[in-house]
Scaffold this active site. Structure first.
Site, short mmCIF file in Angstrom:
data_model
loop_
_atom_site.label_atom_id
_atom_site.label_comp_id
_atom_site.label_asym_id
_atom_site.label_seq_id
_atom_site.Cartn_x
_atom_site.Cartn_y
_atom_site.Cartn_z
N HIS A 19 16.74 90.86 -49.63
CA HIS A 19 15.54 90.75 -50.46
C HIS A 19 14.82 89.44 -50.16
O HIS A 19 13.59 89.42 -50.02
CB HIS A 19 15.91 90.77 -51.96
CG HIS A 19 16.47 92.08 -52.44
ND1 HIS A 19 17.63 92.18 -53.17
CD2 HIS A 19 16.01 93.35 -52.30
CE1 HIS A 19 17.86 93.46 -53.47
NE2 HIS A 19 16.89 94.19 -52.94
N LYS A 43 19.33 103.01 -66.56
CA LYS A 43 20.38 102.53 -65.66
C LYS A 43 21.37 101.67 -66.42
O LYS A 43 21.06 101.12 -67.46
CB LYS A 43 19.74 101.74 -64.52
CG LYS A 43 19.33 102.61 -63.35
CD LYS A 43 19.10 101.74 -62.14
CE LYS A 43 18.86 102.55 -60.89
NZ LYS A 43 18.55 101.69 -59.75
N ARG A 92 15.28 99.32 -43.99
CA ARG A 92 16.37 98.75 -43.20
C ARG A 92 16.74 99.64 -42.03
O ARG A 92 17.00 99.19 -40.93
CB ARG A 92 17.61 98.55 -44.07
CG ARG A 92 17.46 97.50 -45.14
CD ARG A 92 18.48 97.67 -46.22
NE ARG A 92 18.32 98.95 -46.88
CZ ARG A 92 18.94 99.31 -47.98
NH1 ARG A 92 19.82 98.51 -48.53
NH2 ARG A 92 18.73 100.49 -48.54
N SER A 130 22.25 96.07 -52.54
CA SER A 130 22.81 95.55 -53.80
C SER A 130 24.04 96.35 -54.21
O SER A 130 25.01 95.80 -54.71
CB SER A 130 21.76 95.63 -54.92
OG SER A 130 20.65 94.84 -54.62
O1 PNS Z 1 15.25 98.56 -55.60
P1 PNS Z 1 15.00 100.02 -55.80
O2 PNS Z 1 15.93 100.56 -56.85
O3 PNS Z 1 15.06 100.80 -54.52
O4 PNS Z 1 13.49 100.16 -56.36
C1 PNS Z 1 12.96 101.42 -56.69
C2 PNS Z 1 11.63 101.26 -57.44
C3 PNS Z 1 11.79 100.34 -58.64
C4 PNS Z 1 10.58 100.67 -56.53
C5 PNS Z 1 11.19 102.69 -57.90
O5 PNS Z 1 12.24 103.30 -58.57
C6 PNS Z 1 9.98 102.66 -58.81
O6 PNS Z 1 8.88 102.41 -58.36
N1 PNS Z 1 10.21 102.87 -60.13
C7 PNS Z 1 9.17 102.81 -61.14
C8 PNS Z 1 8.76 104.18 -61.65
C9 PNS Z 1 7.80 104.85 -60.71
O7 PNS Z 1 6.75 104.35 -60.41
N2 PNS Z 1 8.23 106.02 -60.20
C10 PNS Z 1 7.46 106.78 -59.24
C11 PNS Z 1 7.75 106.28 -57.82
S1 PNS Z 1 6.96 107.27 -56.66
#
Ligand code: PNS
Length: 188
Positions: A19, A43, A92, A130
């Site tokens: 990150h 979560k 990645r 993570s």
């Molecule tokens: O670190 P992560 O868990 O891969 O991040 C995922 C994240 C937070 C970017 C994604 O889950 C997200 O954008 N969540 C917010 C809800 C949302 O906008 N959902 C639609 C995504 S297309």
């Protein structure tokens, strides 16, 4: 010229060197970068949002144009609220691509004016996540070089607390499986 602000959304549970690598790269191409931690009540995280925020703030204190924030709801709504024009995401390996493409296209559908920008972290972090950091630490492996020192320290503290908790349960006469399920519930 218009300044370009981007958000870097994610769970960051815990934040890793991968990150940090991406934050550094993003800070070089965007005028402003907001690391945005998703507050996701569904979560069961290892770290509270407040803890993650503190860690990320400490990790990014050396970057003048990087700040840390939290959000809930849709990422695109948050981006709009803070007047960001781009969403930064890391890729990645090819395995990340499908999920990231899906998210990027959905976000574009929801908010066509917002661009998703993908960057690759340094190769040495291409296997790092993570989830794996949590798992390795929990099973007694070293997470040195995978996360910043301050995060390593915090992960260790969490795991020590969880082990003490599990041991106490066992000495209180609970079966190992009962102890284990509690342990799992805490994601440790
Ligand atoms: O670190 P992560 O868990 O891969 O991040 C995922 C994240 C937070 C970017 C994604 O889950 C997200 O954008 N969540 C917010 C809800 C949302 O906008 N959902 C639609 C995504 S297309």
């Amino acid at each position: 010229m218009k300044r370009i602000k981007a958000i870097y959304p994610g769970s960051f549970d815990p934040p890793t060197n991968g990150h940090l690598d991406l934050i550094e790269r993003g800070s070089k191409i965007f005028d402003e970068l907001v690391v945005a931690i998703l507050r996701n009540p569904e979560k069961d995280p290892l770290f509270s949002v407040a803890d993650r925020r503190k860690m990320l703030e400490a990790m990014t204190s050396g970057f003048d144009n990087v700040s840390v924030d939290t959000f809930d709801g849709l990422t695109v709504d948050y981006a709009l609220r803070v007047e960001a024009r781009a969403i930064l995401r890391g890729i990645r390996a090819i395995s990340d691509y499908e999920y990231e493409l899906q998210m990027a296209l959905m976000n574009r559908k929801l908010q066509p004016g917002l661009e998703t920008v993908f960057m690759m972290p340094a190769e040495k972090y291409s296997y790092l996540s993570s989830r794996l950091v949590r798992e390795v630490a929990q099973l007694g492996g070293s997470i040195e070089c995978l996360v910043p020192d301050l995060v390593e320290q915090k992960v260790r503290e969490k795991i020590d607390v969880a082990h003490k908790f599990a041991n106490r349960e066992q000495s209180a006469g609970k079966t190992p499986s009962e102890g284990k399920s509690k342990f799992r519930k805490k994601k440790l």
